[in-house]
Design an enzyme around this catalytic site. Structure first.
Site, short mmCIF file in Angstrom:
data_model
loop_
_atom_site.label_atom_id
_atom_site.label_comp_id
_atom_site.label_asym_id
_atom_site.label_seq_id
_atom_site.Cartn_x
_atom_site.Cartn_y
_atom_site.Cartn_z
N GLU A 49 0.80 -1.22 0.00
CA GLU A 49 0.00 0.00 0.00
C GLU A 49 0.83 1.28 0.00
O GLU A 49 0.37 2.32 -0.46
CB GLU A 49 -0.94 0.01 1.21
N GLU B 144 6.36 -21.57 7.95
CA GLU B 144 6.74 -20.73 9.08
C GLU B 144 7.96 -21.28 9.81
O GLU B 144 8.70 -20.52 10.43
CB GLU B 144 5.57 -20.60 10.06
#
Length: 293
Positions: free
Chosen positions: A81, A112
């Protein structure tokens, strides 16, 4: 057995299924609001992290984000963004996400735990001593994220660690530690709820503060945007009218001549300059429009 907060069960959330829908929703919302207060408590740490981010951005450095699972998604959102909102150059942004782009559809948890991938992804990111890496992990113990931070530290990259559990490896390893002490989740371990809300708030606070300091946000406007669609063109025209007092037609013409760049168009209108002169003038002031207003 004492569990970390992000894994513990919230006593206030037990028995929700027996309550009316609106009461359940009200409870979930209230727990989100409580979680957001963690960002207020971490204000000094967020300010310190923002200062590091500002230094990297102002000096032409790169900004990287690292994370896995839902915390990685929060980091990814901020990374994607910033170019559109504040004009941070996309070629200076990096995202290290466990499992890479192919894992965005499945969010397979196995990635992960891949410390080697975290190290490798950092090495391939091109981040170095002039840059900063923002690492987000609710637990503060995610192996992928930790190895990326350790590799960054070894490379002289400044690191910002954001975690929701106190005294965790990520907060110990990071140059700037931001503890968001959120309460136990409504659904134990579901850190996409309160923990992620606090993470997003902290990231919003950091990036917006940096944008203000860099002159990318002026008088409540995102003046560093490039208007490349109809919605943004109309927004840019409104910004130009507010900053310069020009007519809608003059705003549209200046914006078109400036290739959609709001700062350049504003300076053209304010100082009656051509595009090239406006660009050179802005460059002399590090792209900051504020001195001309």
């Amino acid at each position: 057995m004492t569990l970390p907060t992000t894994e513990d069960r919230d006593p206030q959330s037990i028995g929700l299924s027996a309550k009316p829908d609106e009461e359940v929703l009200a409870h979930i919302l209230q727990r989100q609001i409580v979680a957001l207060e963690a960002a207020r408590d971490a204000m000094p740490q967020i300010a310190g992290a923002a200062a590091a981010l500002h230094a990297a951005a102002a000096s032409g450095g790169k900004i990287g984000y690292a994370g896995a699972g839902s915390a990685g998604l929060t980091a990814l959102t901020d990374c994607l963004e910033l170019p559109g909102t504040f004009g941070f150059p996309a070629d200076r942004m990096r995202i290290l996400y466990a499992g890479g782009a192919k894992n965005l559809m499945t969010l397979a948890g196995v990635h992960e735990d891949d410390s080697e991938a975290g190290f490798k992804d950092f090495q391939e990111s091109g981040l170095g001593s002039r840059d900063v890496l923002i690492a987000v992990s609710a637990s503060g113990t995610t192996p992928y994220t930790l190895s990326a931070v350790q590799a960054a530290n070894d490379a002289g990259t400044e690191t910002i660690g954001i975690a929701n559990n106190a005294d965790t490896p990520l907060l110990r390893e990071a140059t700037h530690a931001v503890l968001l002490k959120t309460p136990a989740e409504v659904i134990a371990g579901s850190t996409r709820l309160g923990a992620a809300s606090a993470q997003k708030a902290a990231l919003n606070m950091m990036s917006t503060l940096v944008a203000l300091r860099l002159g990318h946000a002026v008088r409540g406007h995102m003046v560093n945007l490039v208007a490349d669609n109809e919605k943004l063109r109309l927004r840019a025209q409104r910004i130009l009218q507010d900053l310069t007092g020009c007519t809608p037609d003059d705003a549209a013409i200046a914006l078109q001549n400036a290739g959609g760049r709001v700062k350049t168009a504003a300076l053209m209108l304010l100082k009656n300059l051509d595009v090239d002169t406006a660009d050179r003038t802005l460059a002399l002031h590090d792209g900051n429009l504020r001195p001309f207003l």
